[in-house]
Design a protein around this motif. Structure first.
Motif: not given
Length: 238
Positions: A59-71
């Motif tokens: 789930e973490a691997v799936a979520l990671a690409p959706h984060l921006n620089d601030n996040q």
């Protein structure tokens, strides 16, 4: 099977579990309100976002690409604080208390207190449906006296909640079963299954690319902070 295809399959399986759990939560919520109860969860209440959220590495691997620089920056700072708490905590209870008191809520909350990755949140987050007002989700029950604790428990619908908590039981039970299935799939693919604190796992994926190392057949324990062994409160290997 190619490593990227393996991860794609694992992520698709996890997302199927997410969709199924969302449907179940809608049904459970409707059933509970139908018999006179109230599900208090709404946008920006964020009480449960102060809890320690454990999820699967998938789930973490799936979520990671959706984060921006601030996040990503917020996650990194949060993870560094968590690692210090992990070093200093003598047991899980003290770790959880310190996480809430000293580290604070999930770093992925936006300025309005809403989840900024809501569509990609893990099973553990999706499964929490509160049957009591939001302040109960942030309450430290260790500070209550026996009379106050008894008064709280007397308000609970014990047929519906995960007693002695105030969260609906069925979604949590289904989420736990779904997590086990995701872990079994991961172990079949890589010989190891990984669970852990959501912000910490995200930071690991973003900084160390642990998904790539697993796909290359390299043991994660060799690349993760030395404090994070099997007895860490941040990560577990099975």
């Amino acid at each position: 099977m190619e490593p990227n295809i393996v991860w794609t399959a694992l992520i698709e399986h996890a997302q199927q579990k997410h969709r199924f759990l969302d449907q179940l939560c809608s049904l459970c919520s409707g059933e509970f309100t139908g018999k006179g109860g109230t599900v208090h969860c709404k946008r920006s209440c964020a009480g449960c976002c102060s809890l320690n959220v454990r999820c699967t590495l998938t789930e973490a691997v799936a979520l990671a690409p959706h984060l921006n620089d601030n996040q990503i920056e917020a996650l990194h700072l949060h993870a560094e604080k968590l690692k210090q708490i992990d070093r200093d905590s003598r047991d899980l209870k003290s770790f959880l208390k310190a996480s809430r008191d000293q580290v604070g809520p999930c770093p992925l909350l936006d300025a309005d207190g809403a989840c900024s990755v809501y569509e990609h949140r893990p099973l553990a987050c999706r499964a929490l449906l509160s049957t009591m007002a939001p302040h109960y989700c942030t309450l430290d029950f260790s500070t209550l006296n026996s009379t106050e604790k008894q008064a709280f428990m007397a308000q609970l619908d014990q047929e519906s909640v995960n007693f002695p908590t105030h969260y609906l039981a069925m979604p949590q039970q289904i989420a736990q079963a779904a997590e086990m299935e995701c872990l079994e799939k991961m172990k079949e693919a890589f010989g190891v299954a990984v669970t852990g604190n959501l912000p910490y796992l995200l930071d690991l994926e973003l900084t160390l690319k642990v998904s790539e190392k697993l796909a290359e057949g390299r043991g994660l324990q060799n690349f993760i902070d030395p404090i994070c062994k099997n007895d860490s409160f941040l990560i577990s290997f099975t």
